[in-house]
Design a protein around this motif. Sequence first.
Motif, PDB file in Angstrom:
ATOM      1  N   VAL A  70       0.912  -1.365   0.058  1.00  9.94           N
ATOM      2  CA  VAL A  70      -0.189   0.122   0.002  1.00  9.94           C
ATOM      3  C   VAL A  70       0.876   1.373   0.042  1.00  9.94           C
ATOM      4  CG1 VAL A  70      -2.011  -1.198   1.182  1.00  9.94           C
ATOM      5  CG2 VAL A  70      -0.249   0.002   2.445  1.00  9.94           C
ATOM      6  N   SER A  71       0.345   2.445  -0.442  1.00 11.37           N
ATOM      7  CA  SER A  71       1.216   3.735  -0.714  1.00 11.37           C
ATOM      8  C   SER A  71       0.044   4.788  -0.037  1.00 11.37           C
ATOM      9  CB  SER A  71       1.713   3.884  -1.929  1.00 11.37           C
ATOM     10  OG  SER A  71       0.985   4.096  -2.577  1.00 11.37           O
ATOM     11  N   ASN A  72       0.479   6.050   0.198  1.00 14.36           N
ATOM     12  CA  ASN A  72      -0.541   7.024   0.496  1.00 14.36           C
ATOM     13  C   ASN A  72      -1.273   7.433  -0.691  1.00 14.36           C
ATOM     14  OD1 ASN A  72      -0.824   8.206   3.007  1.00 14.36           O
ATOM     15  ND2 ASN A  72       1.086   9.160   3.011  1.00 14.36           N
ATOM     16  N   ARG A  73      -2.726   7.624  -0.680  1.00 18.56           N
ATOM     17  CA  ARG A  73      -3.503   7.994  -1.668  1.00 18.56           C
ATOM     18  C   ARG A  73      -3.873   7.166  -2.708  1.00 18.56           C
ATOM     19  NH1 ARG A  73      -0.412  12.396  -0.170  1.00 18.56           N
ATOM     20  NH2 ARG A  73       0.739  12.382  -1.939  1.00 18.56           N
ATOM     21  N   LEU A  74      -3.432   5.959  -2.315  1.00 17.30           N
ATOM     22  CA  LEU A  74      -3.860   4.706  -3.286  1.00 17.30           C
ATOM     23  C   LEU A  74      -5.222   4.553  -3.170  1.00 17.30           C
ATOM     24  CD1 LEU A  74      -2.030   2.440  -5.007  1.00 17.30           C
ATOM     25  CD2 LEU A  74      -2.394   1.139  -3.066  1.00 17.30           C
ATOM     26  N   GLU A  75      -5.803   4.270  -4.623  1.00 18.86           N
ATOM     27  CA  GLU A  75      -7.205   3.879  -4.665  1.00 18.86           C
ATOM     28  C   GLU A  75      -7.372   2.987  -5.273  1.00 18.86           C
ATOM     29  OE1 GLU A  75     -10.002   6.887  -5.854  1.00 18.86           O
ATOM     30  OE2 GLU A  75      -8.609   8.704  -5.225  1.00 18.86           O
ATOM     31  N   VAL A  76      -7.739   1.584  -4.710  1.00 13.72           N
ATOM     32  CA  VAL A  76      -7.895   0.128  -5.191  1.00 13.72           C
ATOM     33  C   VAL A  76      -9.434  -0.137  -5.275  1.00 13.72           C
ATOM     34  CG1 VAL A  76      -7.475  -2.264  -4.419  1.00 13.72           C
ATOM     35  CG2 VAL A  76      -5.800  -0.233  -3.602  1.00 13.72           C
ATOM     36  N   ILE A  77      -9.487  -0.667  -6.333  1.00 18.54           N
ATOM     37  CA  ILE A  77     -10.823  -1.200  -6.487  1.00 18.54           C
ATOM     38  C   ILE A  77     -10.778  -2.781  -6.709  1.00 18.54           C
ATOM     39  CG2 ILE A  77     -12.556  -1.530  -8.614  1.00 18.54           C
ATOM     40  CD1 ILE A  77     -11.540   1.358  -9.515  1.00 18.54           C
ATOM     41  N   THR A  78     -11.311  -3.609  -5.905  1.00 20.67           N
ATOM     42  CA  THR A  78     -11.267  -5.026  -5.683  1.00 20.67           C
ATOM     43  C   THR A  78     -12.176  -5.900  -6.366  1.00 20.67           C
ATOM     44  OG1 THR A  78     -12.590  -5.374  -3.890  1.00 20.67           O
ATOM     45  CG2 THR A  78     -10.268  -4.917  -3.440  1.00 20.67           C
ATOM     46  N   GLU A  79     -13.335  -5.029  -6.846  1.00 21.55           N
ATOM     47  CA  GLU A  79     -14.649  -5.706  -7.845  1.00 21.55           C
ATOM     48  C   GLU A  79     -14.964  -5.011  -8.766  1.00 21.55           C
ATOM     49  OE1 GLU A  79     -16.029  -8.747  -7.429  1.00 21.55           O
ATOM     50  OE2 GLU A  79     -14.761  -9.267  -5.554  1.00 21.55           O
ATOM     51  N   SER A  80     -14.876  -5.551 -10.189  1.00 24.01           N
ATOM     52  CA  SER A  80     -15.328  -4.845 -11.133  1.00 24.01           C
ATOM     53  C   SER A  80     -15.433  -5.851 -12.460  1.00 24.01           C
ATOM     54  CB  SER A  80     -14.305  -3.929 -11.915  1.00 24.01           C
ATOM     55  OG  SER A  80     -13.032  -4.571 -12.364  1.00 24.01           O
ATOM     56  N   GLU A  81     -16.294  -5.640 -13.523  1.00 19.37           N
ATOM     57  CA  GLU A  81     -16.471  -6.418 -14.232  1.00 19.37           C
ATOM     58  C   GLU A  81     -15.239  -7.088 -15.259  1.00 19.37           C
ATOM     59  OE1 GLU A  81     -19.270  -5.579 -17.604  1.00 19.37           O
ATOM     60  OE2 GLU A  81     -20.485  -4.711 -16.298  1.00 19.37           O
ATOM     61  N   LYS A  82     -14.338  -6.005 -15.217  1.00 18.29           N
ATOM     62  CA  LYS A  82     -13.030  -6.506 -15.723  1.00 18.29           C
ATOM     63  C   LYS A  82     -12.560  -7.486 -14.822  1.00 18.29           C
ATOM     64  CE  LYS A  82      -8.449  -4.487 -17.071  1.00 18.29           C
ATOM     65  NZ  LYS A  82      -7.817  -3.118 -17.187  1.00 18.29           N
ATOM     66  N   LEU A  83     -12.093  -7.174 -13.460  1.00 22.18           N
ATOM     67  CA  LEU A  83     -11.689  -8.163 -12.408  1.00 22.18           C
ATOM     68  C   LEU A  83     -12.361  -9.389 -12.646  1.00 22.18           C
ATOM     69  CD1 LEU A  83     -10.888  -5.806  -9.661  1.00 22.18           C
ATOM     70  CD2 LEU A  83      -9.252  -6.743 -11.385  1.00 22.18           C
ATOM     71  N   GLN A  84     -13.721  -9.397 -12.726  1.00 23.39           N
ATOM     72  CA  GLN A  84     -14.245 -10.999 -12.730  1.00 23.39           C
ATOM     73  C   GLN A  84     -13.878 -11.441 -13.938  1.00 23.39           C
ATOM     74  OE1 GLN A  84     -15.194 -11.301  -9.559  1.00 23.39           O
ATOM     75  NE2 GLN A  84     -17.292 -11.889 -10.169  1.00 23.39           N
ATOM     76  N   LYS A  85     -13.816 -10.863 -15.163  1.00 28.02           N
ATOM     77  CA  LYS A  85     -13.409 -11.541 -16.214  1.00 28.02           C
ATOM     78  C   LYS A  85     -12.082 -12.133 -16.131  1.00 28.02           C
ATOM     79  CE  LYS A  85     -12.162 -10.606 -21.125  1.00 28.02           C
ATOM     80  NZ  LYS A  85     -11.943  -9.374 -21.953  1.00 28.02           N
ATOM     81  N   TYR A  86     -11.024 -11.516 -15.675  1.00 25.98           N
ATOM     82  CA  TYR A  86     -10.026 -11.898 -15.616  1.00 25.98           C
ATOM     83  C   TYR A  86      -9.832 -13.030 -14.535  1.00 25.98           C
ATOM     84  CZ  TYR A  86      -7.525  -8.714 -18.443  1.00 25.98           C
ATOM     85  OH  TYR A  86      -7.059  -7.873 -19.388  1.00 25.98           O
ATOM     86  N   ARG A  87     -10.542 -12.970 -13.413  1.00 25.37           N
ATOM     87  CA  ARG A  87     -10.669 -14.025 -12.518  1.00 25.37           C
ATOM     88  C   ARG A  87     -11.123 -15.538 -12.900  1.00 25.37           C
ATOM     89  NH1 ARG A  87     -12.363  -9.701  -7.631  1.00 25.37           N
ATOM     90  NH2 ARG A  87     -10.267  -9.060  -7.188  1.00 25.37           N
ATOM     91  N   ARG A  88     -12.503 -15.222 -13.708  1.00 25.48           N
ATOM     92  CA  ARG A  88     -12.961 -16.391 -14.541  1.00 25.48           C
ATOM     93  C   ARG A  88     -11.804 -16.988 -15.286  1.00 25.48           C
ATOM     94  NH1 ARG A  88     -17.664 -13.249 -14.336  1.00 25.48           N
ATOM     95  NH2 ARG A  88     -17.314 -12.215 -16.543  1.00 25.48           N
ATOM     96  N   ILE A  89     -11.335 -16.158 -16.003  1.00 27.42           N
ATOM     97  CA  ILE A  89     -10.254 -16.694 -17.143  1.00 27.42           C
ATOM     98  C   ILE A  89      -9.178 -17.590 -16.206  1.00 27.42           C
ATOM     99  CG2 ILE A  89      -8.255 -16.178 -18.554  1.00 27.42           C
ATOM    100  CD1 ILE A  89     -10.142 -13.787 -19.340  1.00 27.42           C
ATOM    101  N   ALA A  90      -8.597 -17.000 -15.258  1.00 30.97           N
ATOM    102  CA  ALA A  90      -7.650 -17.588 -14.361  1.00 30.97           C
ATOM    103  C   ALA A  90      -8.261 -19.036 -13.847  1.00 30.97           C
ATOM    104  CB  ALA A  90      -7.291 -16.941 -13.201  1.00 30.97           C
ATOM    105  N   VAL A  91      -9.451 -19.111 -13.455  1.00 31.61           N
ATOM    106  CA  VAL A  91      -9.983 -20.326 -12.779  1.00 31.61           C
ATOM    107  C   VAL A  91     -10.069 -21.398 -13.943  1.00 31.61           C
ATOM    108  CG1 VAL A  91     -11.878 -21.319 -11.661  1.00 31.61           C
ATOM    109  CG2 VAL A  91     -11.063 -19.431 -10.719  1.00 31.61           C
ATOM    110  N   GLU A  92     -10.602 -20.729 -15.198  1.00 28.56           N
ATOM    111  CA  GLU A  92     -10.966 -21.783 -16.274  1.00 28.56           C
ATOM    112  C   GLU A  92      -9.427 -22.337 -16.842  1.00 28.56           C
ATOM    113  OE1 GLU A  92     -13.401 -21.498 -20.537  1.00 28.56           O
ATOM    114  OE2 GLU A  92     -13.773 -20.170 -19.042  1.00 28.56           O
ATOM    115  N   LEU A  93      -8.603 -21.319 -16.823  1.00 25.14           N
ATOM    116  CA  LEU A  93      -7.239 -22.134 -17.032  1.00 25.14           C
ATOM    117  C   LEU A  93      -6.690 -23.217 -16.058  1.00 25.14           C
ATOM    118  CD1 LEU A  93      -5.518 -18.796 -18.176  1.00 25.14           C
ATOM    119  CD2 LEU A  93      -5.703 -20.752 -19.730  1.00 25.14           C
ATOM    120  N   LEU A  94      -7.094 -23.000 -14.980  1.00 25.93           N
ATOM    121  CA  LEU A  94      -6.612 -23.977 -13.929  1.00 25.93           C
ATOM    122  C   LEU A  94      -7.354 -25.184 -13.988  1.00 25.93           C
ATOM    123  CD1 LEU A  94      -6.534 -21.707 -10.570  1.00 25.93           C
ATOM    124  CD2 LEU A  94      -4.594 -22.825 -11.921  1.00 25.93           C
TER     125      LEU A  94
END
Length: 185
Positions: A70-94
Amino acid sequence: MNLGTVKLKIDGKDVTAQEGETILRVAEENGISIPTLCFLEGLSVLGGCRLCLVQVKGSPRLFPACTTPVSNRLEVITESEKLQKYRRIAVELLLSERTHICAACVANGSCELQDMATKLGVDHVGLKREWTMHKIDSSHEQLVLDRNRCILCTRCIRVCDEIEGVHTLDLKTRGKDSQIIIDLN
C-alpha cells in the motif's frame, strides 16, 4: 524500524494501514474479501494464482493484491467487471490444465478451486483441455500425490520449507509439465 501510517481507499472506503503492508492484508483487516488460491497466512507470498488481481486508479495495469504494498492516497478497486472476467479466465485455465472432474473427486464439496469456480460462475471450461496424465504416487508412507489435480499453488512446498524447515517438496519443470516432487524425485 518504525514504519509510518498511510491512508488509502479500497472500494471507496477510507482506510489506514502501516507502510509496507500489502493490499490483501489491509483489505482483509477492513472486512473486504479478495479471492486467492495460492495465498496462505504465515507463508511467503507467491502471486501465482492471479485471483487476487485488483485495479489501482490511474493505472491501466492489474496488480496482485498479495504482493503489492500500500501507499499514500492509493485508490484500489477489488470488484469490477474487468476483474471478474480476469478471475474467471484464471480459474478456467486452472481447470483446463489438469483433470478436475468434480463429480469423481474425493474432495467434491470441500474444495477451494470448486468453491472459487462456483463463486465466479465458471460452470464449464470453454478451452481445449490438454491434460497430461500423471501416475498417482502412493509409494510414500505418509502421503499420496495425485499430480493430476494439483493446481501448482506451491503452498505445500512453502509449508514444507518455511514451516517444517525440511524442503522435502519442490517443483519440477515448467509450464503444463510442472509437478510437485519429493526429495530429488
